[in-house]
Design an enzyme around this catalytic site. Structure first.
Site, mmCIF file in Angstrom:
data_model
loop_
_atom_site.group_PDB
_atom_site.id
_atom_site.type_symbol
_atom_site.label_atom_id
_atom_site.label_comp_id
_atom_site.label_asym_id
_atom_site.label_seq_id
_atom_site.Cartn_x
_atom_site.Cartn_y
_atom_site.Cartn_z
ATOM 1 C CG PHE A 1 -2.259 1.069 1.218
ATOM 2 C CD1 PHE A 1 -2.871 1.063 0.263
ATOM 3 C CD2 PHE A 1 -1.858 2.447 1.818
ATOM 4 C CE1 PHE A 1 -3.668 2.575 0.558
ATOM 5 C CE2 PHE A 1 -2.550 2.920 1.939
ATOM 6 C CZ PHE A 1 -4.089 3.561 0.739
ATOM 7 C CG ASP B 1 5.593 3.777 2.082
ATOM 8 O OD1 ASP B 1 5.663 4.258 2.933
ATOM 9 O OD2 ASP B 1 4.478 3.483 1.037
ATOM 10 C CE LYS C 1 -1.376 5.598 7.070
ATOM 11 N NZ LYS C 1 -0.919 5.343 6.504
HETATM 12 C C1 PLP Z 1 -1.117 5.677 5.448
HETATM 13 C C2 PLP Z 1 0.100 5.328 3.747
HETATM 14 C C3 PLP Z 1 0.369 5.690 2.515
HETATM 15 C C4 PLP Z 1 -0.470 7.030 2.330
HETATM 16 O O1 PLP Z 1 -0.195 8.232 3.079
HETATM 17 P P1 PLP Z 1 -1.497 9.405 3.462
HETATM 18 O O2 PLP Z 1 -0.920 10.406 4.261
HETATM 19 O O3 PLP Z 1 -2.466 8.785 3.868
HETATM 20 O O4 PLP Z 1 -1.739 9.759 1.701
HETATM 21 C C5 PLP Z 1 1.767 4.866 1.599
HETATM 22 N N1 PLP Z 1 2.227 4.139 2.653
HETATM 23 C C6 PLP Z 1 1.753 3.520 3.472
HETATM 24 C C7 PLP Z 1 3.155 2.243 3.932
HETATM 25 C C8 PLP Z 1 0.973 3.987 4.173
HETATM 26 O O5 PLP Z 1 0.823 3.890 5.649
#
Ligand code: PLP
Length: 423
Positions: free
Chosen positions: A160, A245, A274
């Site tokens: 994700f 990420d 986050k």
């Molecule tokens: C939440 C998340 C995203 C997306 O972040 P948003 O601030 O919701 O756009 C991308 N990568 C990972 C691993 C995430 O947990």
């Protein structure tokens, strides 16, 4: 704690009637006014303090999800709140025609904490998906390869990375992707943790390999450290960028500043969001070293809000508190305490824990029912899968709060099983 006594200026002016409207009234107005992309929200929350929140009907909850790994220092942290409000009262927004001290200080702090080498740089965004969008553009700029232009970007099944088109192209889930095709091309998804598949896929046409050190949305699935080390080796050998990420795993969540630090692997780029702003929206792309940092040049990327003084001050304050109060050690200890307790509960079949990012597998597909029963019992968490629960509480969660959840867990599980059986 008693109900909040203060009335806010917005309430005083009649803009918000949080103290009089019920949760049900608010939710009726919600469905009349908000685009239905999230389904019906579980509750309407009106106030928080530390790891505790209250809903519009006055019910109290222990927040074990922290706004999905966002509220690193809990809700309404006094220092973070005062830094944000004093920055806002001083200078709130300047655009990227201008620089501001919090933006510069935060970039320096992130480079320091991540152990980034000389020549590393930071780009600020407003969210995780935007940080990954910037990383995607960085990968496209790594185009010159020995076997023709590098067009291939490798990501993993279960990944994700966000919801904008580039980040969505990196995201694996078909249900998120299909309605929006065609997506930017060139992305291939490899089986999770499969070293042979990775070896076979990385070549001279690979621009980047994009990995989450722990897949959060897929139910807290950690990549083996050997897999990360292999990815580092292959990327170096073939000139591909290793992009991590850490939107969910970064900023102390795993008990390290960044999850990659446990593997000893240094990425070419890392994305954050986050927890970074302690609840205030901010994201970041960090490019490691001079060569990678030179891939994006003036005019090739931008944002109006990204790196604004208030968001960067919020992040600076958050990092400061985590560092000054030794919160990383506390995260490791509280996380282990929770994992030990959870592993001993009958009906729990697996616990995957790194700091305060915890995935819990149950012996039946009752995770959504567990979430509902937990809310009724005063605990907030979520279910990333039919038999999987996730905890990502504020990093400041106390032992007593962790124990309260452990004590309630067996009762919540039997309620969830009974509710599922009655359906
Ligand atoms: C939440 C998340 C995203 C997306 O972040 P948003 O601030 O919701 O756009 C991308 N990568 C990972 C691993 C995430 O947990």
């Amino acid at each position: 704690m008693a109900k909040h006594a203060d009335i806010t200026p917005a309430q005083e002016e009649g803009l918000l009637d949080a103290r009089t409207a019920s949760g049900a009234e608010w939710l009726a107005r919600y469905s009349g006014a908000l685009l239905n992309v999230f389904g019906t929200p579980q509750r309407v929350l009106v106030r928080g303090a530390g790891a505790v929140v209250w809903d519009a009907d006055g019910k109290e909850y222990l927040d074990l999800l922290g706004g999905i790994a966002v509220n690193a220092l809990g809700h309404a942290h006094p220092f973070v709140t005062s830094v944000i409000s004093s920055q806002l009262a001083t200078l709130g927004h300047v655009s990227n025609f201008f620089a501001s001290p919090p933006q510069i200080a935060l970039a320096e702090k992130l480079l320091d904490l991540s152990g980034a080498p000389e020549g590393s740089k930071v780009f600020f965004s407003n969210s995780g998906t935007e940080a990954n969008e910037a990383a995607f553009k960085l990968a496209r700029r790594n185009a010159d390869g020995p076997d023709g232009p590098r067009r291939k970007i490798l990501a993993l099944e279960g990944a994700f990375h966000g919801r904008t088109m580039g980040a969505l192209a990196l995201t694996a889930k078909q249900a998120y992707r299909e309605p929006f095709e065609p997506l930017p091309g060139g992305v291939e998804h490899l089986p999770f943790n499969d070293q042979d598949a990775l070896r076979a896929a990385v070549d001279g046409q690979t621009a980047a390999v994009v990995l989450e050190p722990i897949q959060g949305e897929a139910g807290v699935r950690p990549l083996d450290p050997e897999y990360l080390r292999l990815a580092r080796e292959l990327c170096t050998e073939h000139g591909a960028l290793l992009i991590l990420d850490e939107v969910q795993t970064g900023v102390g969540r795993t008990g390290q500043w960044f999850a990659f630090q446990e593997s000893g692997v240094l990425p070419d780029a890392m994305t954050l969001a986050k927890g970074l702003g302690g609840g205030f929206p901010i994201g970041a792309l960090i490019t490691f070293g001079e060569k990678v940092s030179a891939l994006l040049n003036p005019g090739q990327h931008g944002t109006t809000f990204g790196g604004n003084p208030v968001a960067t001050a919020a992040a600076l304050a958050t990092l400061h508190v985590i560092e000054q109060q030794g919160i990383l050690a506390q995260v490791r200890a509280t996380g282990e305490r929770l994992a030990r307790g959870l592993a001993a509960v009958p009906g729990v079949t697996d616990v995957r824990q790194r700091g305060l990012l915890i995935g819990i597998d149950l012996d039946a597909d009752v995770a959504p029912a567990f979430v509902t029963a937990a809310l009724d019992a005063g605990f907030i968490l979520n279910a990333p899968g039919p038999h999987t629960l996730r905890l990502a509480p504020p990093l400041i969660l106390s032992d007593a709060q962790a124990d309260a959840f452990l004590g309630a867990f067996p009762g919540i599980l039997s309620t969830a099983k009974a509710a599922s059986a009655a359906e």
